[in-house]
Design a protein around this motif. Structure first.
Motif, short mmCIF file in Angstrom:
data_model
loop_
_atom_site.label_atom_id
_atom_site.label_comp_id
_atom_site.label_asym_id
_atom_site.label_seq_id
_atom_site.Cartn_x
_atom_site.Cartn_y
_atom_site.Cartn_z
N LEU A 1 -11.92 26.32 14.37
CA LEU A 1 -10.69 25.81 13.78
C LEU A 1 -10.48 24.38 14.28
CD1 LEU A 1 -8.41 28.93 14.27
CD2 LEU A 1 -9.19 28.02 12.08
N PRO A 2 -10.04 23.48 13.41
CA PRO A 2 -9.84 22.10 13.84
C PRO A 2 -8.50 21.91 14.55
CG PRO A 2 -9.26 22.30 11.55
CD PRO A 2 -9.76 23.66 11.97
N ARG A 3 -8.41 20.85 15.32
CA ARG A 3 -7.12 20.42 15.85
C ARG A 3 -6.47 19.53 14.78
NH1 ARG A 3 -9.23 18.01 21.34
NH2 ARG A 3 -11.18 18.10 20.17
N MET A 4 -5.20 19.80 14.49
CA MET A 4 -4.51 19.11 13.41
C MET A 4 -3.67 17.96 13.97
SD MET A 4 -5.58 20.93 10.86
CE MET A 4 -4.57 20.38 9.50
N LEU A 5 -3.89 16.78 13.40
CA LEU A 5 -3.16 15.58 13.83
C LEU A 5 -2.36 15.06 12.65
CD1 LEU A 5 -2.52 13.35 15.85
CD2 LEU A 5 -4.73 12.29 15.30
N GLY A 6 -1.04 15.20 12.71
CA GLY A 6 -0.16 14.76 11.63
C GLY A 6 0.41 13.38 11.91
N ILE A 7 0.28 12.46 10.96
CA ILE A 7 0.73 11.08 11.15
C ILE A 7 1.98 10.81 10.31
CG2 ILE A 7 0.09 8.65 11.08
CD1 ILE A 7 -1.64 10.34 12.96
N GLN A 8 3.03 10.30 10.97
CA GLN A 8 4.26 9.95 10.27
C GLN A 8 4.55 8.46 10.44
OE1 GLN A 8 7.19 13.20 11.66
NE2 GLN A 8 7.10 13.34 9.43
N ALA A 9 5.25 7.90 9.46
CA ALA A 9 5.71 6.51 9.58
C ALA A 9 6.86 6.49 10.57
CB ALA A 9 6.16 6.00 8.21
N ILE B 1 2.98 8.60 15.42
CA ILE B 1 3.66 7.68 14.50
C ILE B 1 2.90 6.36 14.41
CG2 ILE B 1 5.97 8.63 14.74
CD1 ILE B 1 6.58 6.36 16.74
N VAL B 2 3.05 5.72 13.26
CA VAL B 2 2.47 4.39 13.04
C VAL B 2 3.53 3.53 12.36
CG1 VAL B 2 0.05 5.10 12.92
CG2 VAL B 2 1.46 5.20 10.86
N SER B 3 3.44 2.23 12.56
CA SER B 3 4.38 1.30 11.96
C SER B 3 3.98 0.98 10.52
CB SER B 3 4.44 0.00 12.78
OG SER B 3 3.20 -0.69 12.67
N ASP B 4 4.90 0.42 9.77
CA ASP B 4 4.57 -0.02 8.41
C ASP B 4 3.48 -1.08 8.43
OD1 ASP B 4 6.39 1.71 7.31
OD2 ASP B 4 7.77 0.18 6.57
N GLU B 5 3.53 -1.96 9.41
CA GLU B 5 2.49 -2.98 9.53
C GLU B 5 1.12 -2.35 9.75
OE1 GLU B 5 1.39 -6.90 12.30
OE2 GLU B 5 3.16 -5.69 12.75
N GLU B 6 1.05 -1.33 10.56
CA GLU B 6 -0.23 -0.63 10.80
C GLU B 6 -0.70 0.09 9.55
OE1 GLU B 6 0.05 0.40 15.57
OE2 GLU B 6 1.29 1.53 14.16
N ILE B 7 0.22 0.64 8.79
CA ILE B 7 -0.13 1.33 7.54
C ILE B 7 -0.73 0.34 6.53
CG2 ILE B 7 0.86 2.42 5.48
CD1 ILE B 7 2.80 3.91 7.37
N LEU B 8 -0.06 -0.79 6.33
CA LEU B 8 -0.55 -1.77 5.35
C LEU B 8 -1.87 -2.38 5.79
CD1 LEU B 8 2.82 -3.51 4.44
CD2 LEU B 8 1.53 -1.87 3.06
N ASN B 9 -2.04 -2.59 7.07
CA ASN B 9 -3.31 -3.10 7.59
C ASN B 9 -4.43 -2.09 7.35
OD1 ASN B 9 -4.96 -5.00 9.20
ND2 ASN B 9 -5.01 -3.32 10.68
N ALA B 10 -4.14 -0.82 7.59
CA ALA B 10 -5.15 0.23 7.36
C ALA B 10 -5.51 0.33 5.88
CB ALA B 10 -4.62 1.57 7.88
N GLN B 11 -4.52 0.16 5.02
CA GLN B 11 -4.77 0.20 3.57
C GLN B 11 -5.76 -0.89 3.16
OE1 GLN B 11 -1.54 -1.05 1.00
NE2 GLN B 11 -2.06 0.49 -0.55
N LYS B 12 -5.54 -2.10 3.69
CA LYS B 12 -6.44 -3.22 3.38
C LYS B 12 -7.84 -2.98 3.94
CE LYS B 12 -2.90 -6.85 3.26
NZ LYS B 12 -2.41 -8.08 3.93
N LEU B 13 -7.92 -2.51 5.17
CA LEU B 13 -9.22 -2.28 5.80
C LEU B 13 -10.02 -1.21 5.06
CD1 LEU B 13 -8.23 -2.41 9.58
CD2 LEU B 13 -9.70 -4.03 8.36
N LEU B 14 -9.34 -0.15 4.67
CA LEU B 14 -10.04 0.94 3.97
C LEU B 14 -10.60 0.45 2.63
CD1 LEU B 14 -10.75 3.96 4.14
CD2 LEU B 14 -8.62 4.44 2.94
#
Length: 369
Positions: free
Chosen positions: A221-229, A275-288
């Motif tokens: 079974l995996p360990r579940m990691l939930g990410i919230q803004a 948790i992650v910031s909006d800045e981290e979310i948008l940066n991850a979107q661009k990188l992906l």
């Protein structure tokens, strides 16, 4: 066999047909499907390198479902069961993706669809999907949690079926993504990371992993990691957020309907919420998009942002990634296609270069001359 028969056979494998034995359907259930599921599990070399230690990172790209998000997995089951019990209409509250999926599957089933939305809080692409599929849309002056409170009152109307994730059939359908991951990898991953808003998806994945493990189709079974803004992180802070706010509209929810299921998934699996910031979310979107060629909506990028943050120097000791074994397998769910919400990246992208209609001027602008 005639070619037309072969063609129809190839088009008959939505998630209900593939995983019928694990779903609450019978041979007489009228299956309403748009051939959802079977989304790719894509290796990510740059994220694997980021994690290091010989670990492998995969992206479960749910944006390639029929309406562009993971919601279709649950909706095929919810709408099929609504039709089976004789419902005449369906209703949902939505931050966007649920409305698009409910409207599409209702159209397929010939059911009336009503959608209650928080005013001014829905990405245009998602709203247009619901409109084009013929949904009747009501915009209320409030947030998603208030919209869901209104929708819950529809339970008293027998003609209506609520198709939010408070409907257990939605969770049943969404768990099929974990089946596909196990079938592709040959086992469950060591860690599974996904965005968390209303928390139905993390609840569903954990249910699916447990069911596959119990029947011997996976060995762990995996360990579940939930990410919230960080502006909409009630599960991380362990308290409802009255006025959630984040650029990731799909997870802008202050009081998740599947709160207990999400907590159970994290607790039982030895995982955590981060948790992650909006800045981290948008940066991850661009990188992906620039490194893996995968364009996702901001909420989807939260899982990538979480991985990047938890493998950096700013890591939490309770996070599964802080105690990662070498050569681990990590799966990230990216939940919706980037074209669902094009205005957000457009507002945060550099200006397009301009040139005269001449090769020399184009080379000059590109600084190649």
């Amino acid at each position: 066999m005639k070619s037309a028969e072969v063609f129809n056979l190839r088009l008959s494998k939505g998630v209900i047909e593939r995983y019928r034995e694990f779903l609450p359907v019978s041979l007489t259930t009228p299956v309403v499907s748009l051939q959802e599921g079977s989304t790719p599990l894509i290796p990510s070399p740059w994220l694997s390198q980021r994690v290091g230690g010989g670990s492998k990172v995969f992206l479960k790209y749910e944006g390639l479902n029929p309406t562009g998000s993971f919601k279709d997995r649950g909706m095929t089951v919810a709408i099929s069961k609504a039709l089976e019990r004789g419902a005449k209409a369906v209703v949902c509250a939505s931050t966007g993706n649920t409305s698009a999926s409910a409207a599409a599957y209702s159209a397929r089933a010939g059911l009336r669809c009503a959608v209650v939305l928080p005013a001014g809080k829905i990405a245009t692409g998602k709203l247009l999907q619901a409109v084009m599929h013929g949904a009747e849309i009501v915009s209320v002056r409030g947030n998603f949690d208030e919209a869901l409170r209104i929708v819950r009152a529809f339970a008293e109307l027998s003609d209506f079926e609520i198709v939010n994730s408070i409907n257990p059939n939605r969770i049943q359908g969404q768990k099929t993504a974990s089946f596909e991951i196990c079938d592709t990898l040959g086992d469950a991953p060591d860690i599974h990371i996904l965005p968390v808003g209303n928390a139905g998806n993390i609840t569903a994945y954990w249910l699916g992993y447990r069911e596959y493990y119990e029947v011997g189709r996976s060995k762990r079974l995996p360990r579940m990691l939930g990410i919230q803004a960080e502006g909409a992180a009630p599960l991380y802070y362990r308290s409802p957020i009255p006025d959630p706010e984040t650029v990731a509209t799909a997870i802008r929810i202050g009081k998740p309907a599947s709160w207990s299921g999400a907590v159970e998934a994290v607790t039982q699996s030895g995982g955590s919420f981060e948790i992650v910031s909006d800045e981290e979310i948008l940066n991850a979107q661009k990188l992906l998009a620039s490194k893996d060629g995968i364009f996702v909506e901001p909420a989807s990028a939260a899982s990538v942002a979480g991985l990047l943050k938890c493998t950096s120097s700013v890591r939490c000791p309770t996070c599964p990634l802080a105690r990662l074994e070498p050569e681990s397998t990590i799966v990230l769910t990216v939940t919706g296609h980037g074209l669902k919400d094009p205005s957000t990246p457009a507002a945060n992208s550099p200006n397009i270069l301009e040139a005269e209609p001449d090769i020399n001027d184009v080379l000059r602008v590109l600084k190649l001359k």
